[in-house]
Design a protein around this motif. Structure first.
Motif, mmCIF file in Angstrom:
data_model
loop_
_atom_site.group_PDB
_atom_site.id
_atom_site.type_symbol
_atom_site.label_atom_id
_atom_site.label_comp_id
_atom_site.label_asym_id
_atom_site.label_seq_id
_atom_site.Cartn_x
_atom_site.Cartn_y
_atom_site.Cartn_z
ATOM 1 N N GLU A 40 0.814 -1.204 0.000
ATOM 2 C CA GLU A 40 0.000 0.000 0.000
ATOM 3 C C GLU A 40 0.856 1.265 0.000
ATOM 4 N N LYS A 41 1.930 1.240 0.738
ATOM 5 C CA LYS A 41 2.726 2.451 0.916
ATOM 6 C C LYS A 41 3.765 2.657 -0.186
ATOM 7 N N HIS A 42 4.323 1.562 -0.735
ATOM 8 C CA HIS A 42 5.498 1.693 -1.591
ATOM 9 C C HIS A 42 5.305 1.293 -3.046
ATOM 10 N N ALA A 43 4.216 0.620 -3.374
ATOM 11 C CA ALA A 43 4.073 0.075 -4.729
ATOM 12 C C ALA A 43 4.136 1.156 -5.806
ATOM 13 N N GLU A 44 3.491 2.277 -5.569
ATOM 14 C CA GLU A 44 3.454 3.332 -6.596
ATOM 15 C C GLU A 44 4.867 3.791 -6.952
ATOM 16 N N ASP A 45 5.711 4.011 -5.917
ATOM 17 C CA ASP A 45 7.087 4.423 -6.175
ATOM 18 C C ASP A 45 7.898 3.302 -6.817
ATOM 19 N N LEU A 46 7.672 2.077 -6.362
ATOM 20 C CA LEU A 46 8.506 0.965 -6.797
ATOM 21 C C LEU A 46 8.211 0.515 -8.220
ATOM 22 N N LEU A 47 7.115 0.989 -8.800
ATOM 23 C CA LEU A 47 6.872 0.653 -10.193
ATOM 24 C C LEU A 47 7.990 1.212 -11.070
ATOM 25 N N ALA A 48 8.535 2.343 -10.695
ATOM 26 C CA ALA A 48 9.651 2.915 -11.451
ATOM 27 C C ALA A 48 10.920 2.085 -11.293
ATOM 28 N N VAL A 49 11.025 1.346 -10.174
ATOM 29 C CA VAL A 49 12.207 0.523 -9.898
ATOM 30 C C VAL A 49 12.079 -0.841 -10.559
ATOM 31 N N LEU A 62 19.781 -10.583 -11.302
ATOM 32 C CA LEU A 62 18.742 -10.781 -10.293
ATOM 33 C C LEU A 62 17.883 -11.983 -10.671
ATOM 34 N N PHE A 63 17.318 -12.643 -9.679
ATOM 35 C CA PHE A 63 16.536 -13.844 -9.938
ATOM 36 C C PHE A 63 15.213 -13.519 -10.621
ATOM 37 N N GLN A 64 14.627 -12.378 -10.289
ATOM 38 C CA GLN A 64 13.364 -12.007 -10.920
ATOM 39 C C GLN A 64 13.612 -11.128 -12.138
ATOM 40 N N ALA A 65 12.570 -10.921 -12.902
ATOM 41 C CA ALA A 65 12.634 -10.030 -14.049
ATOM 42 C C ALA A 65 11.786 -8.799 -13.772
ATOM 43 N N GLN A 66 11.928 -7.779 -14.607
ATOM 44 C CA GLN A 66 11.101 -6.587 -14.442
ATOM 45 C C GLN A 66 9.639 -6.953 -14.674
ATOM 46 N N VAL A 67 8.750 -6.188 -14.074
ATOM 47 C CA VAL A 67 7.319 -6.451 -14.232
ATOM 48 C C VAL A 67 6.756 -5.571 -15.341
ATOM 49 N N ALA A 68 5.604 -5.985 -15.865
ATOM 50 C CA ALA A 68 5.015 -5.276 -17.003
ATOM 51 C C ALA A 68 4.178 -4.081 -16.590
ATOM 52 N N ASP A 69 3.573 -4.173 -15.393
ATOM 53 C CA ASP A 69 2.646 -3.122 -14.985
ATOM 54 C C ASP A 69 2.400 -3.208 -13.487
ATOM 55 N N ILE A 92 14.041 4.598 1.381
ATOM 56 C CA ILE A 92 13.345 5.863 1.120
ATOM 57 C C ILE A 92 14.333 7.027 1.104
ATOM 58 N N ASP A 93 14.236 7.852 0.097
ATOM 59 C CA ASP A 93 14.965 9.122 0.071
ATOM 60 C C ASP A 93 14.286 10.049 1.079
ATOM 61 N N LYS A 94 15.011 10.390 2.129
ATOM 62 C CA LYS A 94 14.410 11.185 3.201
ATOM 63 C C LYS A 94 13.971 12.561 2.710
ATOM 64 N N ALA A 95 14.669 13.112 1.736
ATOM 65 C CA ALA A 95 14.346 14.456 1.249
ATOM 66 C C ALA A 95 13.034 14.490 0.479
ATOM 67 N N THR A 96 12.735 13.408 -0.251
ATOM 68 C CA THR A 96 11.547 13.396 -1.108
ATOM 69 C C THR A 96 10.442 12.472 -0.609
ATOM 70 N N GLY A 97 10.799 11.544 0.278
ATOM 71 C CA GLY A 97 9.835 10.560 0.742
ATOM 72 C C GLY A 97 9.570 9.456 -0.265
ATOM 73 N N LYS A 98 10.373 9.401 -1.312
ATOM 74 C CA LYS A 98 10.156 8.447 -2.400
ATOM 75 C C LYS A 98 10.962 7.172 -2.177
ATOM 76 N N ALA A 99 10.323 6.006 -2.407
ATOM 77 C CA ALA A 99 11.019 4.717 -2.329
ATOM 78 C C ALA A 99 11.835 4.517 -3.594
#
Length: 230
Positions: A40-49, A62-69, A92-99
């Motif tokens: 709930e808290k991190h998925a939105e940011d982690l989509l970019a990762v 890495l053992f996994q691959a990138q996700v499609a969506d 988390i980047d403390k300055a931006t709050g972004k994961a």
């Protein structure tokens, strides 16, 4: 080195109290925060990762691959959190709050108080930064000073030289290569083993804290001395 009644050298005596499982919820540093992974808290940011716009080359080792969506990401994160043998954290980047990435504590041997940092998934934005270095410092400090583990491990594909260099930069010591240790993504992997032990920690801690100190950086965040110089 202790010697037994038969004249044989033996290991030093040690407290054999088992280690405890991680219960980390949140640790705040100067530049970063690490906290228990949350869909709930991190998925939105982690989509970019983890998502389709992440560099393809970052997934080679890495053992996994990138996700499609987002749907695939939520499924993946839920699978990660369902595991009982790993404890995942968002960085988390403390300055931006972004994961900006994730890592985990895994391969936990409570009886021998051995634990590994693994599944390190850093966005390009996180790599080579003091945010990423401080995240690793905070997790190591937690392992040694709060969980009281004796040995902290890092393992990587022997061909993944940047990962090994990153580990050595942080204070992990190369111990050897396990040949044909793993099969993943349809190919074989030799695995490099590195570790840090409790006897190393005070020196490693001092070095990391010296590098992370504000006076080691100019107003634009550029380091005066590299970690390898200290």
């Amino acid at each position: 080195m202790p010697v037994n009644e038969y004249g044989q050298m033996i290991g030093e005596p040690v407290d054999d109290t088992p280690g405890v499982l991680p219960s980390l919820i949140r640790i705040e540093g100067r530049y970063t925060i690490i906290e228990a992974l949350s869909v709930e808290k991190h998925a939105e940011d982690l989509l970019a990762v983890y998502g389709p716009d992440s560099p393809r080359e970052m997934w080679t080792y890495l053992f996994q691959a990138q996700v499609a969506d987002m749907k695939e990401l939520v499924t993946l994160l839920n699978q990660m959190l369902a595991r009982k043998d790993r404890f995942y954290y968002a960085i988390i980047d403390k300055a931006t709050g972004k994961a900006l990435g994730t890592f985990s504590l895994m391969r936990i041997d409570q009886n021998n108080r051995v634990i590994e940092v693994g599944a390190v998934t850093f966005s390009p934005e996180l790599r080579g930064t003091r945010i990423g270095t401080e995240a690793q410092y905070l997790l190591a400090r937690y392992v040694f000073e709060e969980l009281n583990y004796r040995r902290y491990e890092w393992k990587c594909d022997a061909l993944n030289l940047p990962s090994r260099r990153a580990a050595e930069r942080l204070g992990f010591i190369y111990e050897g290569t396990f040949r044909q240790a793993v099969i993943y993504k349809g190919r074989t992997r030799d695995t490099d083993w590195l570790s840090m032990i409790d006897k190393d920690w005070l020196q490693v801690k001092s070095r990391l804290e010296t590098w992370l100190a504000p006076e080691n950086f100019d107003k634009d965040g550029r380091q005066y001395k590299s970690l390898r110089e200290l």
